[in-house]
Design an enzyme around this catalytic site. Structure first.
Site, short mmCIF file in Angstrom:
data_model
loop_
_atom_site.label_atom_id
_atom_site.label_comp_id
_atom_site.label_asym_id
_atom_site.label_seq_id
_atom_site.Cartn_x
_atom_site.Cartn_y
_atom_site.Cartn_z
N GLY A 196 80.55 18.37 26.58
CA GLY A 196 80.30 17.53 25.41
C GLY A 196 81.49 16.64 25.06
O GLY A 196 81.32 15.58 24.44
N ALA B 178 80.87 21.32 24.16
CA ALA B 178 80.12 21.88 23.04
C ALA B 178 80.59 23.33 22.89
O ALA B 178 81.14 23.92 23.83
CB ALA B 178 78.63 21.82 23.35
N GLU C 181 78.72 21.94 32.99
CA GLU C 181 77.57 22.66 32.41
C GLU C 181 76.83 23.53 33.43
O GLU C 181 76.37 24.62 33.10
CB GLU C 181 76.59 21.67 31.76
CG GLU C 181 77.07 21.10 30.44
CD GLU C 181 77.95 19.86 30.58
OE1 GLU C 181 78.38 19.55 31.72
OE2 GLU C 181 78.20 19.21 29.56
N GLU D 246 81.18 13.73 27.25
CA GLU D 246 80.05 12.93 26.74
C GLU D 246 80.46 12.15 25.49
O GLU D 246 79.99 11.03 25.28
CB GLU D 246 78.87 13.86 26.46
CG GLU D 246 78.31 14.44 27.75
CD GLU D 246 77.33 15.59 27.51
OE1 GLU D 246 77.75 16.63 26.97
OE2 GLU D 246 76.15 15.45 27.85
N1 CAA Z 1 83.44 26.46 23.37
C1 CAA Z 1 83.95 27.45 22.62
N2 CAA Z 1 85.20 27.94 22.78
C2 CAA Z 1 85.98 27.36 23.73
C3 CAA Z 1 85.53 26.31 24.53
C4 CAA Z 1 84.19 25.85 24.31
N3 CAA Z 1 83.67 24.82 25.01
N4 CAA Z 1 86.51 25.97 25.39
C5 CAA Z 1 87.55 26.77 25.10
N5 CAA Z 1 87.23 27.63 24.11
C6 CAA Z 1 88.06 28.67 23.51
C7 CAA Z 1 88.23 29.86 24.46
O1 CAA Z 1 87.12 30.73 24.35
C8 CAA Z 1 89.51 30.48 23.93
O2 CAA Z 1 89.22 31.21 22.77
P1 CAA Z 1 89.89 32.69 22.56
O3 CAA Z 1 91.38 32.37 22.47
O4 CAA Z 1 89.30 33.14 21.27
O5 CAA Z 1 89.54 33.49 23.74
C9 CAA Z 1 90.32 29.24 23.49
O6 CAA Z 1 89.39 28.18 23.33
C10 CAA Z 1 91.34 28.81 24.53
O7 CAA Z 1 90.67 28.64 25.77
P2 CAA Z 1 91.13 29.35 27.14
O8 CAA Z 1 91.85 30.63 26.85
O9 CAA Z 1 89.95 29.42 28.04
O10 CAA Z 1 92.20 28.27 27.65
P3 CAA Z 1 92.62 27.98 29.14
O11 CAA Z 1 93.80 27.07 29.07
O12 CAA Z 1 92.76 29.23 29.94
O13 CAA Z 1 91.37 27.16 29.78
C11 CAA Z 1 89.64 25.51 29.76
C12 CAA Z 1 91.04 25.90 29.26
C13 CAA Z 1 89.68 25.29 31.28
C14 CAA Z 1 89.27 24.19 29.07
C15 CAA Z 1 88.62 26.62 29.41
O14 CAA Z 1 88.77 26.95 28.05
C16 CAA Z 1 87.19 26.24 29.64
O15 CAA Z 1 86.73 26.23 30.78
N6 CAA Z 1 86.46 25.93 28.56
C17 CAA Z 1 85.02 25.63 28.63
C18 CAA Z 1 84.75 24.26 29.19
C19 CAA Z 1 83.28 24.03 29.34
O16 CAA Z 1 82.58 24.70 30.07
N7 CAA Z 1 82.77 23.03 28.61
C20 CAA Z 1 81.36 22.65 28.64
C21 CAA Z 1 80.62 23.35 27.54
S1 CAA Z 1 78.87 23.13 27.67
C22 CAA Z 1 78.54 21.63 26.97
O17 CAA Z 1 79.42 20.91 26.57
C23 CAA Z 1 77.07 21.30 26.88
C24 CAA Z 1 76.77 19.91 26.47
O18 CAA Z 1 76.77 19.01 27.23
C25 CAA Z 1 76.30 19.64 25.13
#
Ligand code: CAA
Length: 271
Positions: free
Chosen positions: A114, A69, A137, A117
């Site tokens: 998400g 998400a 999460e 999911e």
């Molecule tokens: N939401 C919003 N933006 C996201 C995102 C997310 N889930 N995942 C990645 N991005 C964005 C980053 O902020 C970044 O944006 P900027 O270039 O503007 O800084 C861009 O995408 C590229 O990401 P990274 O620079 O972080 O890329 P990376 O290769 O270094 O890492 C990754 C990749 C390991 C997937 C890392 O991006 C990450 O950990 N992302 C979040 C994953 C996460 O925690 N997901 C769960 C979200 S909570 C949820 O989903 C709740 C639910 O159940 C409903």
């Protein structure tokens, strides 16, 4: 080929197979409120489209299926809005799960939160070798909100699910395969061809029977066995009332390939 273009979703339907590509590259295809709206609209259109027999969901680009998400949106939530957001995601994903046509997740790259999911709400999951899965999460002070605490244990068992949910660990495609989170792992360049081939193989069967299998498995999953078996018997009866069942059994006995039309036997239905 029929196409539909949304802001962050590309839909194309070719030879009965719909390809739905989630395309929000600046956020690794993270699902924001608009993407949930677009997924809902696309799946409504696919449900009613007589030309679509199966759906493949994938992420645009090579890096991510869906990285979760949208964390920017999550960061602004209070309690009431958080509950509403969770219910909204659950509603859209339940719509995907209850589609009366097979939905295959073609998981390419990050499949987190998400995104995982979303894959869990699809009927079958095929992963490329570079796919990465996780429910991180808890690292954000959150819990999964789009069905992960429920669908993941139902798919892989409570112990394995809890390990992923409590550690927030990200696992590779081989580990996802080992624990039963995905059906199969294929090389990256074979992911979409494999999913298309699988869709075609499924679509060669009687379409109405396919929808009944999906209904029986989905409805039965939340029932005690005895009631679920009754549901199966009712749907089996419904299958017996189709022209496709007459054709399928007749073709077998005549030693020829069946020609399925995908319709219920209206004469019998009207009686
Ligand atoms: N939401 C919003 N933006 C996201 C995102 C997310 N889930 N995942 C990645 N991005 C964005 C980053 O902020 C970044 O944006 P900027 O270039 O503007 O800084 C861009 O995408 C590229 O990401 P990274 O620079 O972080 O890329 P990376 O290769 O270094 O890492 C990754 C990749 C390991 C997937 C890392 O991006 C990450 O950990 N992302 C979040 C994953 C996460 O925690 N997901 C769960 C979200 S909570 C949820 O989903 C709740 C639910 O159940 C409903």
């Amino acid at each position: 080929m029929r196409t539909e273009q949304y802001a962050n979703l590309h839909l194309s339907v070719e030879a009965g197979v719909a390809l739905l590509q989630i395309a929000r590259p600046e956020a690794l295809n993270a699902l924001d409120a608009r993407l949930l709206d677009e997924l809902e609209a696309a799946f409504s259109s696919l449900r009613d489209d007589p030309e679509t027999g199966a759906v493949i969901v994938t992420g645009a680009g090579e890096k991510a299926f869906v990285a979760g998400a949208d964390i920017k949106e999550l960061a602004t939530l209070d309690g009431v809005a958080g509950r509403a957001m969770s219910l909204r995601g659950q509603q859209v994903f339940s719509q995907i799960e209850s589609l009366p046509k097979p939905v295959i997740a073609a998981v390419n790259g990050y499949c987190l939160g998400g995104g995982c999911e979303l894959a869990l709400a699809c009927h079958i999951r095929i992963a490329s070798e570079n796919a990465r899965f996780g429910q991180p999460e808890v690292k954000l002070g959150l819990i999964p909100g789009y069905g992960g605490t429920q669908r993941l244990p139902r798919l892989v068992g409570q112990g394995r699910a809890l390990e992923l949910l409590l550690t927030g660990d990200v696992v590779d495609a081989r580990e996802a395969d080992r624990i039963g989170l995905v059906n199969r792992v294929v090389p990256e360049n074979e992911l979409l061809p494999y999913c298309r081939e699988l869709a075609n193989k499924i679509m060669a069967n009687a379409p109405y029977a396919l929808s009944l299998v999906l209904e029986a498995v989905r409805a039965g999953a939340s029932m005690p066995l005895e009631r679920a078996l009754l549901v199966e018997a009712g749907l089996f009866g419904l299958a017996c009332a189709t022209e496709d069942m007459k054709e399928g059994t007749k073709a077998f006995l005549e030693k020829r390939k069946p020609v399925f039309r995908g319709i219920v036997n209206r004469q019998r239905e009207e009686r």
